[in-house]
Design a protein around this motif. Structure first.
Motif, short mmCIF file in Angstrom:
data_model
loop_
_atom_site.label_atom_id
_atom_site.label_comp_id
_atom_site.label_asym_id
_atom_site.label_seq_id
_atom_site.Cartn_x
_atom_site.Cartn_y
_atom_site.Cartn_z
N SER A 174 0.83 -1.20 0.00
CA SER A 174 0.00 0.00 0.00
C SER A 174 0.87 1.25 0.00
CB SER A 174 -0.94 0.00 1.21
OG SER A 174 -0.20 0.06 2.41
N VAL A 175 0.25 2.35 -0.43
CA VAL A 175 0.96 3.62 -0.62
C VAL A 175 0.32 4.71 0.23
CG1 VAL A 175 1.64 5.38 -2.31
CG2 VAL A 175 1.47 2.97 -3.01
N ASN A 176 1.16 5.47 0.92
CA ASN A 176 0.71 6.65 1.65
C ASN A 176 0.99 7.86 0.76
OD1 ASN A 176 -0.19 8.32 3.72
ND2 ASN A 176 1.83 8.46 4.67
N ILE A 177 -0.08 8.52 0.32
CA ILE A 177 0.06 9.71 -0.52
C ILE A 177 0.15 10.92 0.42
CG2 ILE A 177 -0.98 11.14 -2.31
CD1 ILE A 177 -0.24 8.38 -3.34
N VAL A 178 1.22 11.71 0.27
CA VAL A 178 1.49 12.82 1.19
C VAL A 178 1.69 14.11 0.40
CG1 VAL A 178 3.03 13.63 3.04
CG2 VAL A 178 2.72 11.17 2.68
N SER A 179 1.15 15.18 0.92
CA SER A 179 1.40 16.50 0.35
C SER A 179 2.55 17.13 1.11
CB SER A 179 0.16 17.38 0.48
OG SER A 179 0.50 18.73 0.22
N PRO A 180 3.51 17.73 0.42
CA PRO A 180 4.59 18.41 1.13
C PRO A 180 4.07 19.49 2.08
CG PRO A 180 5.11 18.26 -1.20
CD PRO A 180 3.69 17.80 -1.03
N ASP A 181 2.93 20.11 1.74
CA ASP A 181 2.35 21.15 2.59
C ASP A 181 1.80 20.56 3.90
OD1 ASP A 181 2.94 23.05 0.69
OD2 ASP A 181 0.98 22.87 -0.29
N ALA A 182 1.41 19.28 3.87
CA ALA A 182 0.86 18.64 5.06
C ALA A 182 1.96 18.16 6.00
CB ALA A 182 -0.02 17.46 4.67
N ALA A 183 3.17 18.05 5.50
CA ALA A 183 4.30 17.59 6.32
C ALA A 183 5.54 18.41 5.97
CB ALA A 183 4.55 16.10 6.09
N PRO A 184 5.49 19.73 6.20
CA PRO A 184 6.60 20.59 5.76
C PRO A 184 7.93 20.25 6.44
CG PRO A 184 5.07 21.82 7.15
CD PRO A 184 4.44 20.48 6.87
N GLU A 192 11.15 19.26 4.28
CA GLU A 192 12.40 20.01 4.41
C GLU A 192 13.57 19.08 4.76
OE1 GLU A 192 14.38 23.50 7.16
OE2 GLU A 192 12.21 23.48 6.91
N ASP A 193 13.35 18.19 5.72
CA ASP A 193 14.40 17.25 6.11
C ASP A 193 14.84 16.37 4.93
OD1 ASP A 193 15.06 17.84 8.69
OD2 ASP A 193 14.20 16.02 9.57
N LEU A 194 13.87 15.91 4.15
CA LEU A 194 14.19 15.03 3.02
C LEU A 194 14.66 15.81 1.80
CD1 LEU A 194 11.25 12.45 3.18
CD2 LEU A 194 13.49 12.32 4.26
N GLN A 195 14.65 17.13 1.89
CA GLN A 195 15.07 18.02 0.81
C GLN A 195 14.29 17.73 -0.47
OE1 GLN A 195 19.37 17.81 0.50
NE2 GLN A 195 19.62 18.26 2.66
N ILE A 196 12.98 17.69 -0.31
CA ILE A 196 12.12 17.43 -1.46
C ILE A 196 12.08 18.67 -2.33
CG2 ILE A 196 9.77 16.91 -2.20
CD1 ILE A 196 9.49 15.21 0.34
N ASP A 197 12.69 18.54 -3.50
CA ASP A 197 12.77 19.67 -4.43
C ASP A 197 12.15 19.33 -5.77
OD1 ASP A 197 14.63 17.86 -5.27
OD2 ASP A 197 16.33 19.23 -5.25
N THR A 198 11.76 18.08 -5.95
CA THR A 198 11.16 17.62 -7.19
C THR A 198 10.00 16.70 -6.86
OG1 THR A 198 13.34 17.64 -8.24
CG2 THR A 198 11.64 16.38 -9.35
#
Length: 156
Positions: free
Chosen positions: A109-119, A123-129
């Motif tokens: 199963s997959v957890n779909i996450v919005s970067p806005d919901a877990a800023p 930030e820690d994971l350096q999500i830039d793409t």
């Protein structure tokens, strides 16, 4: 057969070898020892493989794994894989559907996450793409082809 005989002789001589000063070997003993070591290393290159080919990214990999572990509870929230996406992203929609189909076919199963919901995590994971995939042992930036995702999912 010769190697077996040498190995047996070395085992039987182990107590004596424990007291041997390898700096004091005769030239013949050095040649024999060198030949045996070469034979063993040729037969089992994995013994020195890591020393000869160190991972250039070992520290980065360890850091990524530590980040995943630190945020695992929130990242996965009881799922096997996390996928960061945004609503207004065509690649994200395609990635979410494809990943969910691939995961479902494997009983995952997959957890779909919005970067806005877990800023803080973003930030820690350096999500830039986006999309941004997080599996227990790897992070993937950008849309991935199905066959690549399938290979990663098969390892879970």
């Amino acid at each position: 057969m010769r190697r077996l005989a040498v190995a047996t002789a070395l085992l039987l001589a182990a107590p004596a070898l424990a007291e041997t000063d390898f700096r004091a070997l005769s030239e013949g003993e050095r040649l024999l020892l060198g030949a045996e070591l070469r034979a063993v290393l040729r037969a089992h290159p994995e013994i020195v493989e890591r020393a000869l080919t160190p991972s250039l990214y070992e520290d980065d990999i360890a850091s990524d794994l530590a980040l995943i572990a630190r945020h695992a509870d929130r990242l996965f929230a009881g799922h096997d894989v996390a996928l960061f996406v945004e609503d207004s992203c065509a690649d994200c929609d395609r990635a979410a559907k494809e990943l969910q189909d691939l995961a479902r076919a494997r009983g995952l199963s997959v957890n779909i996450v919005s970067p806005d919901a877990a800023p803080d995590i973003a930030e820690d994971l350096q999500i830039d793409t986006l999309p941004f995939y997080v599996l227990p042992e790897v992070m993937l930036r950008g849309a991935m082809p199905a066959h690549v995702l399938g290979r990663f999912l098969d390892k879970l």
